[in-house]
Design an enzyme around this catalytic site. Structure first.
Site, PDB file in Angstrom:
ATOM      1  N   HIS A  43      11.770  -9.781   8.064  1.00 48.21           N
ATOM      2  CA  HIS A  43      12.896  -8.959   8.501  1.00 48.21           C
ATOM      3  C   HIS A  43      13.221  -9.334   9.944  1.00 48.21           C
ATOM      4  CE1 HIS A  43      14.889  -4.707   8.500  1.00 48.21           C
ATOM      5  NE2 HIS A  43      15.510  -5.515   9.338  1.00 48.21           N
ATOM      6  N   GLU A  70      15.052  -9.599   4.690  1.00 52.62           N
ATOM      7  CA  GLU A  70      15.624  -8.273   4.829  1.00 52.62           C
ATOM      8  C   GLU A  70      16.448  -8.199   6.117  1.00 52.62           C
ATOM      9  OE1 GLU A  70      11.926  -5.677   2.938  1.00 52.62           O
ATOM     10  OE2 GLU A  70      12.267  -5.698   5.108  1.00 52.62           O
ATOM     11  N   HIS A 190       7.981   0.492   1.216  1.00 52.16           N
ATOM     12  CA  HIS A 190       7.843   1.311   2.423  1.00 52.16           C
ATOM     13  C   HIS A 190       6.654   2.255   2.267  1.00 52.16           C
ATOM     14  CE1 HIS A 190       8.642   3.350   6.181  1.00 52.16           C
ATOM     15  NE2 HIS A 190       9.612   2.472   6.409  1.00 52.16           N
TER      16      HIS A 190
END
Length: 239
Positions: A43, A70, A190
């Site tokens: 990310h 991401e 997550h």
């Protein structure tokens, strides 16, 4: 089969703390694959506080499984992924200064924007995934954008797991069913960890992929990365 993608952001955070190349992010990604990771997730944020743009370019030829990038689809981010062409791009609604992803997209109110982004990814042959809550309306909207998958934001499940795991997972079971019914693949991520992953995996009827970083890297401090990846893979095995 549900595949495990290892998010290596925290490895880059540790490296950046000294400004040198230890640990070596590229070698770590290669080793994760050799130990059983079925994908590598990064990310890259605008401030490059962990994964940098340079890391992304260096990782592309090295990742032999699935490369998942991401990020918030700013023009800068889109130029990066369209050049690198990972197997998957996961669209998240993060603001530039956010420490981590803390909510899914309001797809209903961002339909035109997300549809245009998905179209650009589709033209480049890149699979798209939209980060959403376990909300049926948002999932149906995600399907209308033309996205290939959703990624379910699993923190609410994790937060309620110890209190009542059946109640905690119920919205995600329904979300998985709805996503499948409208032609979307299902990813999740997550705060999933070795304590709650197995039950989540067993409960969802459709789950293509989990992306795990913080908990997995934290476990590796005690267990070692090879044993840790094997332990997470065990959580995703059909019995």
């Amino acid at each position: 089969m549900t595949v495990l993608s290892v998010n290596i952001n925290k490895v880059a955070t540790l490296r950046n703390a000294r400004g040198e190349n230890m640990p070596d992010v590229q070698k770590f990604a290669i080793d994760c694959e050799s130990f059983g990771a079925q994908g590598i997730t990064v990310h890259p944020r605008p401030d490059e506080r962990h994964i940098t743009r340079a890391d992304v370019y260096k990782l592309r030829p090295l990742v032999n499984t699935e490369f998942n990038i991401e990020g918030y689809p700013s023009e800068e981010f889109m130029q990066l992924v369209l050049q690198v062409k990972p197997e998957q791009v996961t669209l998240v609604p993060d603001k530039p200064g956010d420490l981590t992803s803390s909510a899914g997209w309001d797809v209903v109110n961002n339909m035109d924007f997300l549809s245009s982004i998905v179209d650009r990814l589709k033209e480049a042959g890149i699979r798209s995934s939209i980060f959403v809550a376990a909300d049926v309306d948002q999932i149906r909207a995600a399907a209308k954008t033309g996205a290939d998958r959703i990624e379910l934001y699993t923190k609410p499940y994790v937060d309620s797991y110890e209190k009542d795991r059946e109640e905690a997972v119920a919205p995600f079971v329904e979300a998985s069913k709805v996503a499948h019914s409208v032609g979307l693949g299902v990813n999740a991520g997550h705060d999933l960890n070795l304590q709650n992953l197995r039950y989540f995996f067993e409960s969802l009827p459709y789950l293509n992929e989990v992306s795990i970083g913080h908990a997995l890297i934290s476990d590796a401090l005690y267990m070692g990365i090879e044993a840790t990846i094997k332990a997470y893979r065990e959580c995703l095995k059909e019995i």
